[in-house]
Design an enzyme around this catalytic site. Structure first.
Site, mmCIF file in Angstrom:
data_model
loop_
_atom_site.group_PDB
_atom_site.id
_atom_site.type_symbol
_atom_site.label_atom_id
_atom_site.label_comp_id
_atom_site.label_asym_id
_atom_site.label_seq_id
_atom_site.Cartn_x
_atom_site.Cartn_y
_atom_site.Cartn_z
ATOM 1 C CE LYS A 42 81.321 58.094 54.041
ATOM 2 N NZ LYS A 42 80.855 57.061 53.122
ATOM 3 C CE LYS A 57 80.802 39.978 50.832
ATOM 4 N NZ LYS A 57 81.696 40.412 51.828
ATOM 5 C CB CYS A 76 77.851 42.091 55.632
ATOM 6 S SG CYS A 76 79.056 43.277 55.082
ATOM 7 N N GLY A 88 73.366 33.981 70.328
ATOM 8 C CA GLY A 88 73.161 35.353 70.785
ATOM 9 C C GLY A 88 71.843 35.914 70.285
ATOM 10 C CD GLU A 110 88.216 42.952 51.508
ATOM 11 O OE1 GLU A 110 88.955 43.176 50.538
ATOM 12 O OE2 GLU A 110 88.572 42.246 52.471
#
Ligand code: UDX
Length: 442
Positions: free
Chosen positions: A35, A214, A271, A264, A158
């Site tokens: 990576k 979160k 996540c 959908g 985040e």
């Protein structure tokens, strides 16, 4: 200011690029050599709009990437930890990467004698109480330095989304800072107000609240999607009903809001599926239950079958039929196929001996790694539609929206369209002879 970022996956690399582009000195660290070699060629290992342009500008200037965690800890005042917390087979979060990183950081802290107060900021999504009951004790065991005096750990979840990560990082709707320490609170608030200006929304709270925010945030959004998908499944059975009209109307109620009401084939990605299951697992371990979130998960798991039902309503026998799939990534503007509905639907169709052709602007290389020779990969939409018995649209990519009905009729053996993302106004297709277009939830 020198900042460390540990873990250069989706969140870590996006954070590093945006911070570096704003003039901070970023030392990015990862354990994956492959990576890092890609990043060091100024390329992102995943597709994300704008990220390659920023990498090109900042790499080897304000952003340096290598595997030297010791140097990163030594040189940085704030170290953002963004390592992955994937699901274990029982749904619990695998905290191994996080624990190993924090253990190593505490060992390196031991060697530093410069008297600077360093802050470890956990950005990875983790079950509530992880920092206080697992990470802090682990760090205490591995360093003689004192938490809260020589260094500290805080939570800063985040909220950025794939496909709009850079914009989300530049314009966060909220920055959540979870700390029980006044010095840490002051320093991290100062960091973010300098980075974004005073107008940024900051919520200061406890560590456990930040961890819970979160999980609750993602669970609520996933529930909104499953709720509207449940309504869509009902609309599918009621003549004249249309989930899009219902979603538009309820979205105008400011108490509901219009976002995340797009019906959908089910939510996917790295996540929502992981966090819903992780939160349910956490709730169970506490001796509680959350039936509404269990239903969110159950509805989502069933969504691919709803799409298969729509296919079967028009193609009674799938055996030997040519089925074209347009869209493989879990949503548009990404090459990510983690937990993508396309994988589940292609597997189900293969079980019933369908012949599958697929097209996607970005995700074909990732899809090939799962399905190898079992299906046909088409570079163009035309190739994908040629001689097909049925076309299923699974991702809302913009280039699919421009396909004209005449193209389906001209290329397909049997023009049946299952629009699982409602990218077409199927009413407009009604008058075309021998053409069947089904919109999900209509
Ligand atoms: C999500 C959260 O939005 C983000 O805050 C968090 O940090 C990570 O998880 P992401 O997974 O990138 O971000 O994608 P998102 O745009 O939220 O979509 C997730 C899934 O929900 C996709 O499969 C998408 O197609 C689906 N979705 C979204 C719907 O089916 N309907 C909607 O109305 C919205």
């Amino acid at each position: 200011m020198n900042i460390g970022v540990v873990g250069l996956g989706f969140v870590g690399l996006s954070v590093s690029c945006v911070f570096a582009n704003k003039g901070l000195n970023i030392h990015g660290v990862d354990i994956d050599e492959q990576k890092m070699s890609i990043i060091n060629q100024k390329k992102s290992p995943f597709f994300e709009p704008e990220i390659n342009e920023i990498l090109d500008k900042v790499l080897n200037k304000s952003l340096n990437v290598n595997s030297n965690l010791e140097k990163c800890v030594k040189e940085s005042e704030i170290i953002f930890v963004c390592v992955g917390t994937p699901s274990n087979s029982d749904g619990s979060s695998n905290l191994n990467y996080l624990k190993n990183t924090c253990k190593d950081i505490s060992k390196f802290l031991n060697k530093i004698q410069d008297g600077k107060f360093r802050i470890i900021v956990i950005k990875s999504t983790i079950p509530p109480q992880t920092i206080e009951t697992e990470i802090m004790p682990l760090m205490k065991q591995n360093t003689s330095k004192q938490i809260g005096v020589d260094f500290d750990i805080c939570s800063n979840p985040e909220f950025l989304k794939e496909g709009s990560a850079i914009n989300d990082m530049l314009n966060p709707h909220l920055v959540v800072i979870g700390t029980n320490n006044e010095k840490t609170k002051y320093k991290i608030n100062n960091f973010y107000t300098k980075l974004y200006s005073d107008s940024v929304n900051i919520m200061n709270t406890t560590i456990v609240n930040a961890e819970l925010i979160k999980y609750t945030n993602n669970s609520f959004l996933a529930t909104k999607i499953s709720f509207i998908n449940n309504i869509a499944n009902i609309c599918n059975k009621i003549p004249g009903a249309d989930v899009e009209i219902i979603a538009e109307a309820i979205g105008m109620d400011p108490r509901i809001g219009k976002m995340f009401l797009k019906a959908g084939p089910g939510y996917g990605g790295s996540c929502f599926p992981k966090d819903v299951v992780g939160f349910l697992n956490f709730i169970k371990l506490q001796g509680f239950s959350m039936p509404i979130l269990e239903s969110t998960h159950k509805i989502n798991q069933n969504q691919p079958l709803e799409i298969i039902k729509m296919i079967k309503s028009k193609l009674s026998d799938i055996d030997g039929k040519n089925i074209s799939i347009l869209g493989l990534s879990f949503k548009k503007n990404t090459d990510d196929i983690r937990e993508a509905v396309s994988i589940k639907i292609v597997n189900k169709l293969l079980e019933q001996n369908a012949k599958i052709k697929v097209n996607d602007p970005m995700a074909i290389p990732n899809f090939k790694q799962i399905f190898n020779e079992k299906i046909d990969y088409c570079d163009s939409i035309e190739d994908c539609l040629k001689d097909s018995d049925c076309c299923v649209i699974l991702t809302e990519w913009d280039n699919f929206k421009n396909i004209q009905p005449e193209m389906f009729v001209k290329l397909m053996k049997n023009p049946i369209i299952i629009d699982a993302r409602r990218i077409f106004d199927v009413n407009k297709f009604k008058d075309i002879a021998d053409f069947t277009a089904l919109g999900y939830g209509k």
